[in-house]
Scaffold this motif. Structure first.
Motif, short mmCIF file in Angstrom:
data_model
loop_
_atom_site.label_atom_id
_atom_site.label_comp_id
_atom_site.label_asym_id
_atom_site.label_seq_id
_atom_site.Cartn_x
_atom_site.Cartn_y
_atom_site.Cartn_z
N UNK A 199 41.39 43.10 31.67
CA UNK A 199 42.66 43.53 31.79
C UNK A 199 43.51 42.64 32.72
N UNK A 200 43.20 42.77 34.15
CA UNK A 200 43.70 41.99 35.15
C UNK A 200 42.66 41.31 35.73
N UNK A 201 42.86 40.07 36.11
CA UNK A 201 41.81 39.04 36.59
C UNK A 201 42.42 38.13 37.67
N UNK A 202 41.93 38.03 38.94
CA UNK A 202 42.26 37.29 39.95
C UNK A 202 41.26 36.46 40.36
N UNK A 203 41.45 35.06 40.26
CA UNK A 203 40.40 34.06 40.83
C UNK A 203 40.14 34.20 41.97
N UNK A 204 40.83 34.72 43.06
CA UNK A 204 40.47 34.88 44.53
C UNK A 204 40.55 36.34 44.77
N UNK A 205 40.90 36.65 46.01
CA UNK A 205 41.10 38.16 46.42
C UNK A 205 42.34 38.86 45.60
N UNK A 206 42.15 40.11 45.42
CA UNK A 206 42.96 41.03 44.81
C UNK A 206 43.40 42.24 45.73
N UNK A 207 44.53 42.37 45.92
CA UNK A 207 44.96 43.71 46.88
C UNK A 207 45.86 44.68 46.28
N UNK A 208 45.50 45.75 46.09
CA UNK A 208 46.55 46.89 45.70
C UNK A 208 46.49 47.73 46.85
N UNK A 209 48.08 47.74 47.23
CA UNK A 209 48.62 48.81 48.29
C UNK A 209 49.40 49.63 48.01
N UNK A 210 50.07 49.59 46.73
CA UNK A 210 51.00 50.40 46.21
C UNK A 210 51.37 50.28 44.97
N UNK A 211 52.19 51.06 44.24
CA UNK A 211 52.54 51.09 42.87
C UNK A 211 51.71 51.99 42.12
N UNK A 212 52.02 51.62 40.59
CA UNK A 212 51.27 52.63 39.68
C UNK A 212 50.48 51.48 38.95
N UNK A 213 49.31 51.39 38.82
CA UNK A 213 48.56 50.48 38.02
C UNK A 213 47.75 50.94 37.01
N UNK A 214 47.87 50.50 35.73
CA UNK A 214 46.77 50.84 34.64
C UNK A 214 46.12 49.72 34.20
N UNK A 260 35.99 44.20 31.75
CA UNK A 260 36.39 44.86 32.94
C UNK A 260 37.80 45.22 33.11
N UNK A 261 38.04 46.29 33.57
CA UNK A 261 39.56 47.01 33.79
C UNK A 261 40.15 45.93 34.70
N UNK A 262 39.72 45.62 36.09
CA UNK A 262 40.09 44.80 36.97
C UNK A 262 38.95 43.99 37.62
N UNK A 263 39.35 42.71 37.63
CA UNK A 263 38.08 41.71 37.91
C UNK A 263 38.76 40.83 39.12
N UNK A 264 38.10 40.95 40.21
CA UNK A 264 38.48 39.82 41.17
C UNK A 264 37.16 38.90 41.37
N UNK A 265 37.41 37.66 41.59
CA UNK A 265 36.29 36.84 41.87
C UNK A 265 36.22 36.50 43.43
N UNK A 266 37.18 36.88 44.13
CA UNK A 266 36.90 37.24 45.54
C UNK A 266 36.67 38.72 45.75
N UNK A 267 37.48 39.20 47.07
CA UNK A 267 37.20 40.44 47.32
C UNK A 267 38.29 41.27 46.69
N UNK A 268 37.94 42.57 46.45
CA UNK A 268 39.13 43.58 45.80
C UNK A 268 39.39 44.46 47.09
N UNK A 269 40.67 44.71 47.37
CA UNK A 269 41.11 45.60 48.28
C UNK A 269 42.06 46.69 47.86
#
Length: 581
Positions: free
Chosen positions: A404-419, A426-435
């Motif tokens: 549903x959500x894919x990032x080739x590098x780091x993915x950071x979620x620090x706020x908001x409302x995410x589905x 996968x629901x959320x997939x990061x090819x780097x780190x996920x924060x």
């Protein structure tokens, strides 16, 4: 003088035509510091684009009638008429002229040569040129387009667009200089040609101000809908664009596309084809920004149904700062499914025919800073960045048969409302780190081995959970770093409304009809989870799958146990009784 619109795209890389001292502050942040995701403070403001700031020296009236046209107010003799073809040559005066255009002709045109600013007032004008552009402005200064009444411009299905000398002929309404639309009238532009010519094109930029209504229809043999080489800026009005040719875009720019207001609807039905000039396969798209995409305000709705087509895409960076965005991509992938995809799949080469149908896809970073975004794709990722991704505010909903959500590098979620809801990966997939540092995050994966939150552990990266309220239907990546306590439910019910309460705050979420193994939740304190609730009050989010800051009644308490692992938990339970009223 036109003000430069400059962005730093990456470390040491500046938008073409800009010097480093013209860069908008905060437009780039090195992704090696995931705790401070980039923000964008740049705006598109040009005082000279306000027509009220320009004083015009003369008004010339041109009225078309069938096979002819009449002219009044032309004291300097700058206008010549040949049948219904009208030519303006204002290169020998310094006058700023306002041209009031009205009447009707099915075999007419307007061509302008000018070294000065000018205004075209379209007042109930209906102009069709069966052999070329309806309006062809060769002037390179600002051209104000004021819409009054109901007007239309069109070419013909057999239009050849034969150029004179080195003049560009790219659209039904073409301009070498800036096109600034204003007024309260309407304009319909129909590109019926089979020459790949667009509806409206400026070799500078296009800006829509005030509250005009602009409709652009580009046929199956035509080109893009609305294109500004340097920029397209939508500040207001109602914009409706439809394109149906392969490879073509509804709204496009070689540089910047920015939405500051207005209501914009884009429909792209074309698919993928081989571009012999660039020697590569290209797909259609609703909106394409080669350098920078910015959503600051207004409403943008994009649908794409062609094979391999995209919703919103670009070659560099995207900022979703405000406004509302809805993107729906229903087309299938084009070519081989083994390349051109996200995740660990290789990207397409110039000779590869594969193009994946994605809702929002950028080759650089994507930053969600306050928009309300809904993105769905039936055949591939809903949201994908080939760079890093950050979500700091706003509402983001992504649904896909792939990640549903894919990032080739780091993915950071620090706020908001995410589905992030995936029915096949996968629901959320990061090819780097996920924060995961804050916000409300609900991720749904397909059944095992897919997981709700997937970081690239094979590459030495991991999921870092340090804050926020997390709901993982499908579990977490093995080897995750969990600084905030997580809890697992022994089972979960399909198609059921749950409430999750952390401290004094309650949210509601609905489970899908199928999904991954295990339900894991986390919050700043141990959450309370209820199954089969009715939610009231609050704010509906996530396409009806969530309610933010609500009250919940009824239901049964879900027993939660301590969780410290990742992935591989028990399967889903049976159907549940609850639903949101």
């Amino acid at each position: 003088m036109k003000k430069a619109i400059c962005f730093l795209l990456s470390a040491g890389t500046v938008l073409a035509g800009c010097s480093k001292d013209e860069i908008i502050p905060g437009s780039y942040n090195d992704s090696t510091s995931p705790s401070t995701p980039s923000t964008d403070t740049g705006t598109y403001e040009e005082e000279e684009d306000d027509i009220s700031q320009t004083t015009f020296d003369r008004t010339i009236t041109i009225v078309w009638s069938g096979s002819g046209a009449s002219v009044s107010g032309d004291a300097n003799g700058v206008v010549t008429v040949n049948g219904a073809d009208v030519t303006v040559d204002n290169t020998k005066t310094t006058e700023k002229v306002k041209y009031e255009l009205s009447g009707s002709s099915t075999a007419g045109s307007l061509k302008i040569y000018s070294n000065n600013k000018q205004a075209l007032v379209l007042s109930d004008l209906s102009l069709t040129n069966p052999s070329g552009a309806a309006i062809n402005n060769q002037g390179k200064k600002r051209c104000f387009i004021v819409l009054s009444g109901t007007s239309s411009l069109a070419d013909g299905s057999s239009t050849t667009y034969t150029a004179t000398g080195e003049e560009d002929l790219k659209a039904v309404f073409f301009s070498e200089g800036q096109l600034i639309f204003s007024g309260e009238g309407s304009l319909t532009v129909s590109a019926n040609n089979a020459q790949g010519k667009a509806g409206i094109t400026s070799d500078d930029y296009v800006r829509v101000m005030d509250s005009p209504s602009i409709k652009i229809i580009a046929g199956s043999g035509a080109g893009h809908g609305l294109r500004g080489k340097d920029a397209v800026a939508i500040d207001g009005g109602t914009i409706d664009v439809s394109v149906s040719a392969d490879m073509k875009k509804g709204i496009a720019s070689d540089s910047l596309v920015v939405f500051n207001g207005g209501v914009t609807t884009v429909k792209a039905t074309g698919g993928t084809a081989y571009d012999s000039e660039d020697a590569e396969y290209k797909a259609s798209a609703g909106v394409k920004a080669d350098q920078v995409f910015k959503m600051n305000g207004g409403t943008l709705t994009v649908t794409s149904s062609g094979q391999g087509g995209k919703g919103i895409t670009g070659d560099a960076v995207a900022y979703f700062n405000g406004g509302t965005v809805k993107v729906t991509v229903t087309g299938s992938n084009y070519g081989s499914s083994s390349s051109g995809g996200g995740g660990g799949r290789p990207r397409a080469t110039a000779t590869d025919s594969s193009k994946s149908a994605k809702a929002i896809k950028f080759d650089g970073d994507i930053h969600f800073n306050g928009s309300t975004v809904s993105a769905s794709a039936s055949s591939h990722e809903a949201i994908e960045s080939k760079g890093a991704m950050s979500i700091s505010d706003g509402v983001v909903y992504a649904q896909s048969s792939d990640d549903a959500i894919n990032s080739a590098k780091d993915l950071t979620i620090s706020g908001g409302s995410v589905c992030a809801y995936s029915t096949g990966n996968d629901g959320i997939d990061a090819n780097g780190n996920m924060y995961i540092k804050g916000g409300l995050v609900y991720a749904i994966s397909a059944s095992s081995p897919e997981v709700a939150f997937d970081a690239n552990t094979e590459g030495g990266y991991k999921l870092y959970l340090t804050g926020g309220t997390l709901i993982a239907l499908g579990g977490l990546e093995n080897g995750s770093s969990l600084s905030q306590s997580c809890y697992s439910a022994s089972s979960w019910n399909r198609s059921t409304w749950y409430s999750i309460t952390v401290g004094s705050t309650t949210h509601a979420f609905k489970t899908p009809s199928s999904g991954g193994s295990g339900l894991v939740v986390s919050g700043a304190s141990q959450p309370t989870l209820q199954s089969g609730v009715s939610a009231s009050g609050g704010t509906d989010i996530w396409n009806g799958m969530g309610v933010l800051d609500c009250s919940a009644s009824g239901g049964q308490t879900v027993i939660l146990g301590a969780y410290s692992g990742g992935g591989g938990m028990g399967g889903p339970g049976g159907g549940g009784p609850g639903r949101r009223h």
